[in-house]
Design an enzyme around this catalytic site. Structure first.
Site, PDB file in Angstrom:
ATOM      1  N   ASN A   3       0.830  -1.197   0.000  1.00 13.76           N
ATOM      2  CA  ASN A   3       0.000   0.000   0.000  1.00 13.76           C
ATOM      3  C   ASN A   3       0.868   1.251   0.000  1.00 13.76           C
ATOM      4  OD1 ASN A   3       0.517  -0.845   2.789  1.00 13.76           O
ATOM      5  ND2 ASN A   3      -0.950   0.687   3.460  1.00 13.76           N
ATOM      6  N   GLU A  42       0.337   5.268   0.653  1.00 14.05           N
ATOM      7  CA  GLU A  42      -0.570   6.318   1.118  1.00 14.05           C
ATOM      8  C   GLU A  42      -0.154   7.685   0.600  1.00 14.05           C
ATOM      9  OE1 GLU A  42      -1.998   4.280   5.296  1.00 14.05           O
ATOM     10  OE2 GLU A  42      -0.763   6.068   5.398  1.00 14.05           O
ATOM     11  N   CYS A  80      -4.080   0.674  -2.505  1.00 13.50           N
ATOM     12  CA  CYS A  80      -3.913  -0.539  -1.701  1.00 13.50           C
ATOM     13  C   CYS A  80      -2.883  -1.476  -2.330  1.00 13.50           C
ATOM     14  CB  CYS A  80      -5.241  -1.271  -1.590  1.00 13.50           C
ATOM     15  SG  CYS A  80      -6.548  -0.341  -0.775  1.00 13.50           S
ATOM     16  N   GLU A 127      -3.107  -4.696  -2.870  1.00 16.41           N
ATOM     17  CA  GLU A 127      -3.699  -5.630  -3.822  1.00 16.41           C
ATOM     18  C   GLU A 127      -3.796  -5.017  -5.213  1.00 16.41           C
ATOM     19  OE1 GLU A 127      -4.683  -4.779  -0.758  1.00 16.41           O
ATOM     20  OE2 GLU A 127      -6.081  -6.258   0.068  1.00 16.41           O
ATOM     21  N   CYS A 147     -10.148  -5.056   0.913  1.00 19.11           N
ATOM     22  CA  CYS A 147     -11.241  -4.086   1.035  1.00 19.11           C
ATOM     23  C   CYS A 147     -12.189  -4.236  -0.166  1.00 19.11           C
ATOM     24  CB  CYS A 147     -10.684  -2.665   1.119  1.00 19.11           C
ATOM     25  SG  CYS A 147     -10.048  -2.009  -0.442  1.00 19.11           S
ATOM     26  N   CYS A 178     -10.683  -3.290  -3.611  1.00 14.09           N
ATOM     27  CA  CYS A 178      -9.754  -4.318  -4.087  1.00 14.09           C
ATOM     28  C   CYS A 178     -10.501  -5.564  -4.537  1.00 14.09           C
ATOM     29  CB  CYS A 178      -8.733  -4.653  -3.010  1.00 14.09           C
ATOM     30  SG  CYS A 178      -7.526  -3.321  -2.770  1.00 14.09           S
TER      31      CYS A 178
END
Length: 160
Positions: free
Chosen positions: A62, A64, A73, A75, A112, A115
């Site tokens: 990930n 940010e 993210c 994934e 999430c 994803c």
């Protein structure tokens, strides 16, 4: 009215040692990717590793941003890189691991919703399920034989 019941079947392993050796290696790659996460705001690091049918392993972590929606993210970082670098390869397996600097993450942490939708797109595109393994930093590992188990009634191109 008709009631419809949806069922999801998952395999839960007590720890990494119960997994086949190749999955342990894939999770190890995800753990190493997790360490490269850029998560100064949430302190929540996620790593992903994807095994392709050409035997390549693609990783992601990930990333940010102070403008939260601009981050990405692990994934999706991994799956989009796999799609860009190996556009004709199929995704066989995906391993995910997450850790927090604020608390112990000993429960399996699934992808999430965003994803799940992105992984679903690739699973539908390749017409073949993607095995997904996910865990926290330690503890149990969950296996789903397909993203469709994690996202029933998914949205796809058939609705467009």
């Amino acid at each position: 009215m008709k009631e419809v019941k949806l069922e999801t079947v998952l395999n839960v392993y007590d720890g990494l040692s119960e997994l086949p050796h190749d999955i342990q290696q894939l999770i190890d790659a995800a753990i190493k990717a997790r360490e490269n996460a850029y998560a100064p705001y949430s302190k929540f690091k996620v790593g992903a590793a994807i095994l392709l049918d050409n035997n390549e392993i693609v990783i992601g972590s990930n990333q940010e941003n102070a403008s939260y929606p601009s981050g990405l993210c692990a994934e999706r970082t991994a799956i989009y890189y796999a799609g860009a670098k190996y556009p004709n390869a199929k995704i066989l397996k995906m391993a995910l691991t997450a850790s927090s600097q604020n608390q112990v993450t000993d429960a399996p942490i699934p992808p999430c919703g965003a994803c799940r939708q992105s992984i679903s797109e690739y699973e539908i595109k390749q017409e073949q399920p993607i095995e997904i393994y996910f865990m926290g930093a330690i503890g149990k590992v969950v296996k789903s034989n397909s993203l469709a188990n994690l996202l029933p009634l998914g949205f796809d191109r058939s609705f467009l």
